[in-house]
Design an enzyme around this catalytic site. Structure first.
Site, mmCIF file in Angstrom:
data_model
loop_
_atom_site.group_PDB
_atom_site.id
_atom_site.type_symbol
_atom_site.label_atom_id
_atom_site.label_comp_id
_atom_site.label_asym_id
_atom_site.label_seq_id
_atom_site.Cartn_x
_atom_site.Cartn_y
_atom_site.Cartn_z
ATOM 1 N N ASP A 1 0.632 -1.169 -0.120
ATOM 2 C CA ASP A 1 -0.202 -0.059 -0.018
ATOM 3 C C ASP A 1 0.870 1.302 0.185
ATOM 4 O OD1 ASP A 1 -2.169 1.692 0.009
ATOM 5 O OD2 ASP A 1 -3.229 0.480 1.719
ATOM 6 N N GLY B 1 4.542 -0.805 -3.525
ATOM 7 C CA GLY B 1 3.141 -0.081 -2.775
ATOM 8 C C GLY B 1 2.561 0.610 -3.783
ATOM 9 N N HIS B 2 1.912 1.597 -3.249
ATOM 10 C CA HIS B 2 1.141 2.510 -3.842
ATOM 11 C C HIS B 2 1.692 3.812 -3.740
ATOM 12 C CE1 HIS B 2 -2.528 -0.469 -3.645
ATOM 13 N NE2 HIS B 2 -1.676 -0.952 -4.453
ATOM 14 N N GLY B 3 3.003 4.102 -3.596
ATOM 15 C CA GLY B 3 3.406 5.262 -3.845
ATOM 16 C C GLY B 3 3.383 6.334 -2.792
#
Length: 456
Positions: A249, A271-273
């Protein structure tokens, strides 16, 4: 454009325990093999005030402590908590779930109630200073009931978090809500699964491309990543640097109320940055101000730089910069949306609200890397068709997507973006000129990415 408080410069000095100022107490945490070590520690802290002020609380070297129930440190003043051994969650999922549901759970498995001049440290020894979350069994069972927040370093003024290592956390990791003047550096989070079919939120990654940038060594074989935020930044005057995060995430997410936060010289994988938000859910008023992300490697992440605010939200995000970002095989290097909704639970909601969380002075500068646009590729958290991160009319070749709300975005600029796609397709952009109030640094359209004089 970005105003960083001088207090950040003094964080290291200000948050170092002053052991020479007065009598200092060192408390070695007792360990009982095969038993929960939390009750004895809690009893000692509650029964002896000398352990909560001008003191060192030490988890001894070469010892693995059983943190089998939630642990909350009381308000501390001029205290260092040194984890020179290792810590272990229960291996029994039910026991953790019961702990999260209990009345003594204070928002994290290990929580700090508050205090002044508090240091939480691990050790530079690669074998020690770890917290083992036994997350694999949670992921294999796709278990999401009563998952624990790992650490809450909350309401601390003048603090340090350093040299901690987290292995396979069941869920979220670090939370810094309500804290001021905190230096967070040289920490490691590894949320990588051994089972490619465990938990639906997963991503296949390799460390091979990172070996030239770090002395830290892990297996380079592809593994599954678990859906878990690395760092959740809430508070004022927070400096994150030299951190290493492998997860599923946000590497770092900055929430409402955060001000003067710097993240730099770090590594994020899978993940998501580096994210702002989400902000404004349910029409709430959000405020984020003076945020800097810089000098970071993003390896096989879904997003590089990301901003998200909910449709119908209120408040503002002001003075946010992402710069000097190297991205490798990233699907959305830059993604900004003021029209966010939970795509995992349905379509975009109907909203008659004319409100929107405003954004002002956003800069994306010096991005270089490769866009993951391989046909048929799906990031591991995709368990639906279309995927939850689907963007209508996107080609997959976009280096930047600006999904803005009319009359609410001021001075959003992208400069020096250098990208190529894995397939060799031309790099694209998505942008609606009717929603922008300034030259964004490139041709604002849905088409080939063409930088202009401001963007070059």
């Amino acid at each position: 454009m970005l105003s960083i408080s001088p207090l950040i410069v003094a964080l290291v000095v200000a948050s170092t325990p002053l052991q020479g100022a007065q009598a200092w107490t060192t408390f070695s945490v007792p360990h009982a093999p095969g038993a929960d070590d939390v009750p004895a520690l809690m009893a000692a802290l509650q029964g002896n005030s000398s352990y909560t002020s001008d003191a060192s609380i030490v988890f001894a070297p070469n010892t693995t402590y059983n943190v089998w129930s939630p642990l909350t440190f009381p308000i501390l003043t001029n205290v260092e908590v040194r984890i020179e051994g290792n810590l272990s969650y229960p291996q029994n999922i039910t026991l953790v779930q019961e702990g999260v549901a209990s009345s003594n759970y204070s928002g994290a498995w290990i929580a700090f109630a508050g205090g002044n001049n508090v240091t939480l440290s691990g050790t530079e020894d690669p074998e020690w200073g770890w917290m083992d979350g036994y997350g694999q069994q949670w992921w294999d069972d796709m278990q999401q009931t009563n998952r624990p927040q790992g650490w809450k370093f909350g309401n601390i003024t003048d603090g340090v978090i350093t040299n901690l290592k987290v292995y396979k956390p069941p869920a979220w990791n670090f939370l810094t809500s309500g804290s001021t003047n905190v230096h967070i550096y040289n920490n490691t989070i590894i949320a990588r699964s051994d089972n490619a079919s465990s938990f639906p939120f997963n991503t296949y990654v390799s460390l091979q491309s990172y070996r030239q940038f770090t002395s830290y060594r892990l297996s380079s074989s592809p593994k599954t990543l678990y859906y878990s935020d690395g760092w959740n930044a809430g508070g004022t005057n927070l400096l994150f640097e030299h951190n290493y995060v492998v997860n599923g995430d946000d590497c770092l997410t900055v929430g409402s109320g955060a001000k003067n936060v710097t993240w730099r010289n770090s590594y994020c994988e899978g993940g998501h940055g580096l994210s702002i938000g989400s902000l404004g859910k349910g029409g709430s008023v959000a405020m984020v101000q003076d945020i800097l992300f810089e000098n970071t490697i993003m390896n096989t992440t879904l997003y590089g730089a990301r901003y998200k605010s909910w449709t119908g939200g209120n408040g503002a995000a002001i003075n946010v910069t992402w710069r000097n970002i190297m991205f490798m095989d990233v699907m959305f290097p830059i993604y900004v949306t003021q029209n966010y909704w939970d795509q995992g639970v349905g379509g975009k909601p109907n909203s008659s609200s004319t409100n929107e969380t405003h954004i002002e002075n956003f800069l994306f500068e010096n991005f270089v890397g490769t866009i993951q646009n391989t046909p048929g590729y799906k990031e591991g958290s995709c368990i639906s068709d279309p995927c939850w991160y689907y963007v209508a009319n996107a080609t997959g070749n976009e280096v930047i997507i600006l999904d803005l709300y009319p009359d609410t975005a001021l001075n959003v600029v992208a400069k020096n973006l250098y990208a190529q796609t894995l397939t060799g397709a031309p790099v694209a952009a998505m942008c609606n000129s009717s929603t922008t109030s300034n030259d964004v640094g490139f041709e604002c359209w849905d088409g080939t990415y063409i930088p202009d004089a401001i963007g070059m």
